[in-house]
Design an enzyme around this catalytic site. Structure first.
Site, PDB file in Angstrom:
ATOM      1  N   ARG A   1      19.983 -25.537   3.427  1.00 29.15           N
ATOM      2  CA  ARG A   1      20.340 -26.418   4.550  1.00 29.15           C
ATOM      3  C   ARG A   1      21.732 -26.063   5.071  1.00 29.15           C
ATOM      4  O   ARG A   1      21.967 -25.994   6.276  1.00 29.15           O
ATOM      5  CB  ARG A   1      20.307 -27.888   4.107  1.00 29.15           C
TER       6      ARG A   1
ATOM      7  N   PHE B   1       8.393 -31.526   8.534  1.00 27.48           N
ATOM      8  CA  PHE B   1       8.466 -31.985   7.139  1.00 27.48           C
ATOM      9  C   PHE B   1       9.937 -32.307   6.814  1.00 27.48           C
ATOM     10  O   PHE B   1      10.487 -31.854   5.817  1.00 27.48           O
ATOM     11  CB  PHE B   1       7.944 -30.920   6.154  1.00 27.48           C
TER      12      PHE B   1
ATOM     13  N   ALA C   1       2.024 -33.082  10.554  1.00 26.33           N
ATOM     14  CA  ALA C   1       2.668 -31.874  11.078  1.00 26.33           C
ATOM     15  C   ALA C   1       1.676 -31.004  11.853  1.00 26.33           C
ATOM     16  O   ALA C   1       2.014 -30.467  12.914  1.00 26.33           O
ATOM     17  CB  ALA C   1       3.252 -31.080   9.919  1.00 26.33           C
TER      18      ALA C   1
ATOM     19  N   CYS D   1       7.610 -24.554  -1.850  1.00 26.02           N
ATOM     20  CA  CYS D   1       8.086 -25.010  -3.158  1.00 26.02           C
ATOM     21  C   CYS D   1       6.956 -24.969  -4.183  1.00 26.02           C
ATOM     22  O   CYS D   1       7.035 -25.632  -5.218  1.00 26.02           O
ATOM     23  CB  CYS D   1       8.707 -26.401  -3.062  1.00 26.02           C
TER      24      CYS D   1
ATOM     25  N   ASP E   1       9.314 -26.931   6.035  1.00 25.97           N
ATOM     26  CA  ASP E   1       9.558 -27.139   4.594  1.00 25.97           C
ATOM     27  C   ASP E   1       8.504 -28.089   4.033  1.00 25.97           C
ATOM     28  O   ASP E   1       8.806 -29.242   3.674  1.00 25.97           O
ATOM     29  CB  ASP E   1      10.981 -27.694   4.379  1.00 25.97           C
TER      30      ASP E   1
ATOM     31  N   ASP F   1       7.885 -36.067  10.399  1.00 27.78           N
ATOM     32  CA  ASP F   1       7.389 -36.329   9.036  1.00 27.78           C
ATOM     33  C   ASP F   1       6.267 -37.351   9.140  1.00 27.78           C
ATOM     34  O   ASP F   1       6.254 -38.181  10.048  1.00 27.78           O
ATOM     35  CB  ASP F   1       8.502 -36.859   8.121  1.00 27.78           C
TER      36      ASP F   1
HETATM   37  C1  LIG Z   1       9.553 -30.862   0.562  1.00 30.13           C
HETATM   38  S1  LIG Z   1       9.720 -32.337   1.452  1.00 30.13           S
HETATM   39  C2  LIG Z   1      10.837 -31.833   2.717  1.00 30.13           C
HETATM   40  C3  LIG Z   1      12.282 -31.905   2.313  1.00 30.13           C
HETATM   41  C4  LIG Z   1      13.272 -31.811   3.444  1.00 30.13           C
HETATM   42  N1  LIG Z   1      13.133 -30.583   4.183  1.00 30.13           N
HETATM   43  C5  LIG Z   1      14.688 -31.968   2.955  1.00 30.13           C
HETATM   44  O1  LIG Z   1      15.489 -31.020   3.098  1.00 30.13           O
HETATM   45  O2  LIG Z   1      15.036 -33.037   2.455  1.00 30.13           O
HETATM   46  C6  LIG Z   1       8.193 -32.439   2.286  1.00 30.13           C
HETATM   47  C7  LIG Z   1       8.046 -33.583   3.298  1.00 30.13           C
HETATM   48  O3  LIG Z   1       6.799 -33.374   3.980  1.00 30.13           O
HETATM   49  C8  LIG Z   1       6.241 -34.636   4.298  1.00 30.13           C
HETATM   50  N2  LIG Z   1       4.804 -34.394   4.543  1.00 30.13           N
HETATM   51  C9  LIG Z   1       3.834 -34.145   3.637  1.00 30.13           C
HETATM   52  N3  LIG Z   1       2.678 -33.864   4.256  1.00 30.13           N
HETATM   53  C10 LIG Z   1       2.921 -33.943   5.575  1.00 30.13           C
HETATM   54  C11 LIG Z   1       2.111 -33.767   6.743  1.00 30.13           C
HETATM   55  N4  LIG Z   1       0.835 -33.419   6.645  1.00 30.13           N
HETATM   56  N5  LIG Z   1       2.687 -33.909   7.940  1.00 30.13           N
HETATM   57  C12 LIG Z   1       3.995 -34.256   8.061  1.00 30.13           C
HETATM   58  N6  LIG Z   1       4.792 -34.447   6.993  1.00 30.13           N
HETATM   59  C13 LIG Z   1       4.266 -34.292   5.770  1.00 30.13           C
HETATM   60  C14 LIG Z   1       6.588 -35.516   3.126  1.00 30.13           C
HETATM   61  O4  LIG Z   1       6.592 -36.882   3.538  1.00 30.13           O
HETATM   62  C15 LIG Z   1       7.992 -34.983   2.765  1.00 30.13           C
HETATM   63  O5  LIG Z   1       8.965 -35.765   3.387  1.00 30.13           O
END
Ligand SMILES: C[S@@+](CC[C@H](N)C(=O)[O-])C[C@H]1O[C@@H](n2cnc3c(N)ncnc32)[C@H](O)[C@@H]1O
Length: 396
Positions: free
Chosen positions: A208, A225, A276, A336, A296, A247
């Site tokens: 970041r 995300f 997404a 990840c 992400d 998100d």
């Molecule tokens: C790995 S985390 C992202 C972390 C973020 N980039 C950070 O730096 O804090 C993944 C995120 O994707 C979201 N998520 C999961 N599936 C999703 C979808 N189909 N569409 C949108 N968001 C989604 C989750 O709610 C979560 O907040």
């Protein structure tokens, strides 16, 4: 004490430093075995290999704690290891107030994760053996870092259910407190322990911060995300004219709004709660373009058997993301999933770029998780995060 006899392959892996014994490597067991007990691991020839927590109901049958025959497993050992893990982050890595304090087997503390956010430590226990020591662990955390006033137990999630452990989310020790504000590069974030994982994804911190140098005034940025706005807030703080944060979690998007206010960038932020895949498809249809797109997603591959399906999901997300990057823009893409290695990840991005008619240049050296999530050279499982910063051009 129960004994576990392992095959030659498992013994070789332990010899190279692996701290996990999978059920498939176990030849036989001797003595009474109860989940969470300490067991000793031996070769067929009777050579001592280590001592650790056993769970006959899990695929990971033993999580080794020591390979030294003379080391006893008790609360004093955990206290010393927590102290050393904290010292490594502070003295060797130079972290100050927000960092991963303990990262499981990388700190010889299998099944334990501790993230520190100023005066709050958020812990996750995923092994039945470690669960028995959790109050000792909480005390040891406070002792190792006297600024910590609260130990929050964020014991939820799949790995816990797999071990047959109940899900619990509460303050385990100290003051009732759930929130704090951390600093990261030029940005500030509210961390709420009741969010996802331990409350915040510390593993992407350096990535970041690395984004800040690529974002300039006049730019339009898309953070898909976004969770609580990790990359998005950095982009706005770096001067982007417009940042769109996406998100599926309404709770997370509310946190992005709070973080935007905290950083004084709310006038340049836009928010979308939604899937997404759908959101990006709609943007492509509208012909939208961005200078920087960040992807992400959560781990699409949870088990090795899901690799093909998961890689397809990564492909779809990256293919969509690439169509939203303007000519001469930047794609930041991450995975990840520990089962997707860098080569597989690169191959997937290359295939998505070919389909989108894009030519990619690597902007940053291959990036991975922050160093407070140490990678054990002998344990592939500890290396899970991949992040690519790519310059995107149309194929001419
Ligand atoms: C790995 S985390 C992202 C972390 C973020 N980039 C950070 O730096 O804090 C993944 C995120 O994707 C979201 N998520 C999961 N599936 C999703 C979808 N189909 N569409 C949108 N968001 C989604 C989750 O709610 C979560 O907040």
């Amino acid at each position: 004490m129960a004994k576990v006899i392992v095959d030659a392959q498992a013994a070789r892996a332990i010899g190279k430093g692996a701290m996990i014994v999978f059920k498939k490597g176990v030849v036989r067991t001797e003595g009474e075995i109860r989940p969470g007990d300490i067991a000793e691991v031996y070769t067929r020839g009777g050579k001592f290999l280590g001592r650790g927590f056993i769970n006959p109901n899990s695929n990971i049958m033993v999580r080794l704690i020591t390979q030294d025959e003379h080391t006893e497993v008790n609360k004093e050992l955990f206290r010393e290891r927590i102290r050393r893990a904290n010292e490594y982050r502070k003295k060797v890595l130079g972290y100050d107030k927000a960092y991963r304090m303990v990262y499981g087997e990388a700190d010889y503390l299998p099944g334990l994760i501790v993230d520190r956010f100023n005066e709050i430590a958020s812990l996750q226990i995923s092994s039945i053996g470690m669960e028995r020591f959790k109050f000792d662990v909480a005390e040891a955390i406070m002792e190792a870092e006297p600024e910590i006033e609260t130990v929050f137990e964020k014991n939820t999630g799949r790995s816990r259910r797999r071990e047959g452990l109940p899900e619990i989310e509460r303050v385990l020790l100290g003051r009732e407190k759930y929130r704090t504000v951390i600093e990261e590069g030029k940005a500030k974030f509210i961390v709420d322990m009741r969010g996802q994982k331990t409350g915040f994804f510390l593993d992407q911190r350096e990535n970041r911060i690395a984004l800040e140098k690529y974002v300039k005034p006049g730019m339009r940025v898309l953070d898909v995300f976004t969770y609580t706005g990790g990359f998005a807030i950095h982009a706005a703080v770096a001067g982007a004219d417009e940042v769109v944060a996406v998100d599926k979690s309404p709770w997370a998007i509310n946190m992005v709004k709070e973080n935007a206010k905290l950083n004084g960038v709310e006038d340049r932020m836009k928010y979308v709660v939604g899937s997404a895949f759908q959101v990006m498809e709609d943007m492509i249809k509208r012909g939208e373009k961005f200078d920087v797109v960040i992807l992400d997603p959560p781990a699409f591959v949870q088990h090795e058997k899901d690799l093909k399906r998961g890689l397809r999901a990564y492909f779809n997300v990256n293919y969509a993301g690439l169509q939203l990057v303007r000519e001469g823009g930047i794609l930041v893409t991450a995975s990840c999933s520990q089962h997707v290695d860098m080569q597989a990840f690169k191959d997937m991005v290359i295939a998505a770029a070919a389909k989108a008619g894009k030519f990619l240049k690597l902007l940053e050296p291959y990036r991975t998780q922050a160093p407070d999530h140490p990678i054990l050279m002998a344990s592939k499982d500890t290396e899970y995060l991949k992040a690519l910063f790519l310059y995107v051009e149309d194929i001419k």
